[in-house]
Design a protein around this motif. Structure first.
Motif, PDB file in Angstrom:
ATOM      1  N   PHE A   1      43.507  45.830  47.813  1.00  0.00           N
ATOM      2  CA  PHE A   1      42.778  45.943  49.077  1.00  0.00           C
ATOM      3  C   PHE A   1      43.425  47.044  49.921  1.00  0.00           C
ATOM      4  O   PHE A   1      44.634  47.012  50.171  1.00  0.00           O
ATOM      5  CB  PHE A   1      42.813  44.619  49.836  1.00  0.00           C
ATOM      6  CG  PHE A   1      41.783  44.505  50.913  1.00  0.00           C
ATOM      7  CD1 PHE A   1      40.613  43.813  50.701  1.00  0.00           C
ATOM      8  CD2 PHE A   1      41.983  45.089  52.160  1.00  0.00           C
ATOM      9  CE1 PHE A   1      39.646  43.701  51.693  1.00  0.00           C
ATOM     10  CE2 PHE A   1      41.045  45.000  53.152  1.00  0.00           C
ATOM     11  CZ  PHE A   1      39.858  44.298  52.929  1.00  0.00           C
TER      12      PHE A   1
ATOM     13  N   LEU B   1      39.183  36.390  41.438  1.00  0.00           N
ATOM     14  CA  LEU B   1      39.067  37.791  41.793  1.00  0.00           C
ATOM     15  C   LEU B   1      40.449  38.333  42.098  1.00  0.00           C
ATOM     16  O   LEU B   1      41.174  37.801  42.934  1.00  0.00           O
ATOM     17  CB  LEU B   1      38.154  37.952  43.032  1.00  0.00           C
ATOM     18  CG  LEU B   1      38.069  39.332  43.676  1.00  0.00           C
ATOM     19  CD1 LEU B   1      37.426  40.325  42.704  1.00  0.00           C
ATOM     20  CD2 LEU B   1      37.265  39.250  44.958  1.00  0.00           C
TER      21      LEU B   1
ATOM     22  N   TYR C   1      34.820  42.710  47.593  1.00  0.00           N
ATOM     23  CA  TYR C   1      35.773  41.710  47.126  1.00  0.00           C
ATOM     24  C   TYR C   1      35.212  40.302  47.360  1.00  0.00           C
ATOM     25  O   TYR C   1      35.653  39.566  48.241  1.00  0.00           O
ATOM     26  CB  TYR C   1      37.112  41.877  47.841  1.00  0.00           C
ATOM     27  CG  TYR C   1      37.638  43.293  47.821  1.00  0.00           C
ATOM     28  CD1 TYR C   1      38.161  43.840  46.651  1.00  0.00           C
ATOM     29  CD2 TYR C   1      37.597  44.097  48.967  1.00  0.00           C
ATOM     30  CE1 TYR C   1      38.644  45.137  46.624  1.00  0.00           C
ATOM     31  CE2 TYR C   1      38.077  45.388  48.940  1.00  0.00           C
ATOM     32  CZ  TYR C   1      38.591  45.912  47.764  1.00  0.00           C
ATOM     33  OH  TYR C   1      39.050  47.210  47.738  1.00  0.00           O
ATOM     34  N   GLU C   2      34.254  39.920  46.554  1.00  0.00           N
ATOM     35  CA  GLU C   2      33.615  38.620  46.725  1.00  0.00           C
ATOM     36  C   GLU C   2      32.968  38.188  45.416  1.00  0.00           C
ATOM     37  O   GLU C   2      32.370  38.996  44.707  1.00  0.00           O
ATOM     38  CB  GLU C   2      32.553  38.679  47.822  1.00  0.00           C
ATOM     39  CG  GLU C   2      31.907  37.335  48.136  1.00  0.00           C
ATOM     40  CD  GLU C   2      30.996  37.393  49.350  1.00  0.00           C
ATOM     41  OE1 GLU C   2      30.884  36.371  50.044  1.00  0.00           O
ATOM     42  OE2 GLU C   2      30.392  38.469  49.603  1.00  0.00           O
TER      43      GLU C   2
ATOM     44  N   ASP D   1      42.464  42.151  42.816  1.00  0.00           N
ATOM     45  CA  ASP D   1      42.204  43.571  43.051  1.00  0.00           C
ATOM     46  C   ASP D   1      43.224  44.131  44.036  1.00  0.00           C
ATOM     47  O   ASP D   1      44.172  43.437  44.428  1.00  0.00           O
ATOM     48  CB  ASP D   1      40.781  43.766  43.581  1.00  0.00           C
ATOM     49  CG  ASP D   1      40.170  45.070  43.115  1.00  0.00           C
ATOM     50  OD1 ASP D   1      40.903  46.070  43.009  1.00  0.00           O
ATOM     51  OD2 ASP D   1      38.948  45.084  42.862  1.00  0.00           O
TER      52      ASP D   1
ATOM     53  N   SER E   1      31.478  43.460  51.741  1.00  0.00           N
ATOM     54  CA  SER E   1      32.744  43.586  51.026  1.00  0.00           C
ATOM     55  C   SER E   1      32.488  43.595  49.525  1.00  0.00           C
ATOM     56  O   SER E   1      31.651  42.849  49.020  1.00  0.00           O
ATOM     57  CB  SER E   1      33.671  42.421  51.378  1.00  0.00           C
ATOM     58  OG  SER E   1      34.832  42.430  50.564  1.00  0.00           O
TER      59      SER E   1
END
Length: 266
Positions: A262, A258, A236-237, A260, A234
């Protein structure tokens, strides 16, 4: 600690708080002891504390997910040590969902994740403009704080906190094994999220797209968004390792956050 959806501005007038939320400032006294005090974002988008006498010797405030490196308004206490603080203009709370700097396309979900600060200030998980978990909502705890969302409809299906220091890892395993293929998983750590981790739990998160779960260690700050449908790791981490040399706090690293967009039905 008092909680309210309304407050008195420094001028003494009642003003609606942005998003009807009460945010908290993290204060550090001169002897480095941690303290918590209420902090509000007013309807004019300025961010001001309650009566200045409560805020001597502070180093920064938190407003709608942003960390402001500034001293507080404690002019009535000792003006020589403090300066007026606000977050107007470029630092004002975002008008977009979850405080993002942009609007997400119609085929993507807006989210914002913030890990906890040390063992004092809890994490925050926002999805599509709504705070799902936070200290203000009193539904977080040390360890892992997890929100499950339907990846197609955006409906929040479940959220839970798991004590990863002295809790029962079997409770987390049951929770994780029920995650469906189309489910979006949002995670924010608080204090320590690793002590009772097992290889089985790490493997489940790895299958959701986490790369950092393999080395997640004691008191590491970690946020993650993933799903079984993600191919590979991912994007997103974020993680910040607990390192005595570089830690911002005594025994803990700084927070990680974080925000963003998705993709739906990823």
């Amino acid at each position: 600690m008092p909680r309210s959806d309304r407050g008195d501005s420094p001028a003494g007038k009642n003003t609606d708080i942005i998003n009807s939320r009460l945010y908290y400032a993290k204060l550090i006294s001169r002897n480095s002891a941690f303290k918590l005090s209420p902090f509000v974002c007013w309807a004019d988008k300025s961010c001001k504390p309650p009566p200045p006498s409560l805020f001597a010797h502070c180093t920064f405030f938190q407003c709608s997910g942003f960390i402001m490196a500034s001293k507080c308004d404690c002019s009535s206490v000792n003006a020589s040590r403090c300066s007026v603080f606000s977050c107007t203009g470029a630092n004002a709370p975002s008008e977009f969902k979850c405080g993002l700097p942009k609007e997400c396309p119609g085929d993507e979900f807006a989210f914002y994740l913030k890990s906890g600060i040390a063992n004092i200030l809890g994490p925050r998980i926002c999805f599509e403009g709504k705070i799902i978990m936070s200290g203000v909502m009193n539904n977080i705890k040390r360890g892992m704080n997890i929100v499950l969302v339907n990846g197609g409809t955006g409906k929040v299906e479940k959220f839970e906190s798991f004590d990863m220091y002295s809790g029962n890892v079997e409770d987390l395993l049951v929770f994780l094994k029920e995650i469906r293929k189309e489910t979006l998983v949002l995670v924010a750590s608080f204090d320590d999220a690793s002590t009772i981790l097992t290889d089985e739990v790490r493997n489940i998160f790895a299958n959701l797209g986490s790369k950092e779960i393999e080395t997640l260690g004691f008191r590491d700050a970690w946020v993650f968004a993933g799903a079984h449908t993600i191919q590979g790791n991912s994007i997103y981490e974020k993680i910040l390792k607990n390192n005595e040399t570089n830690n911002k706090y005594n025994g803990w690293p700084d927070l990680v956050d974080l925000g963003d967009c998705f993709p739906k039905n990823l």
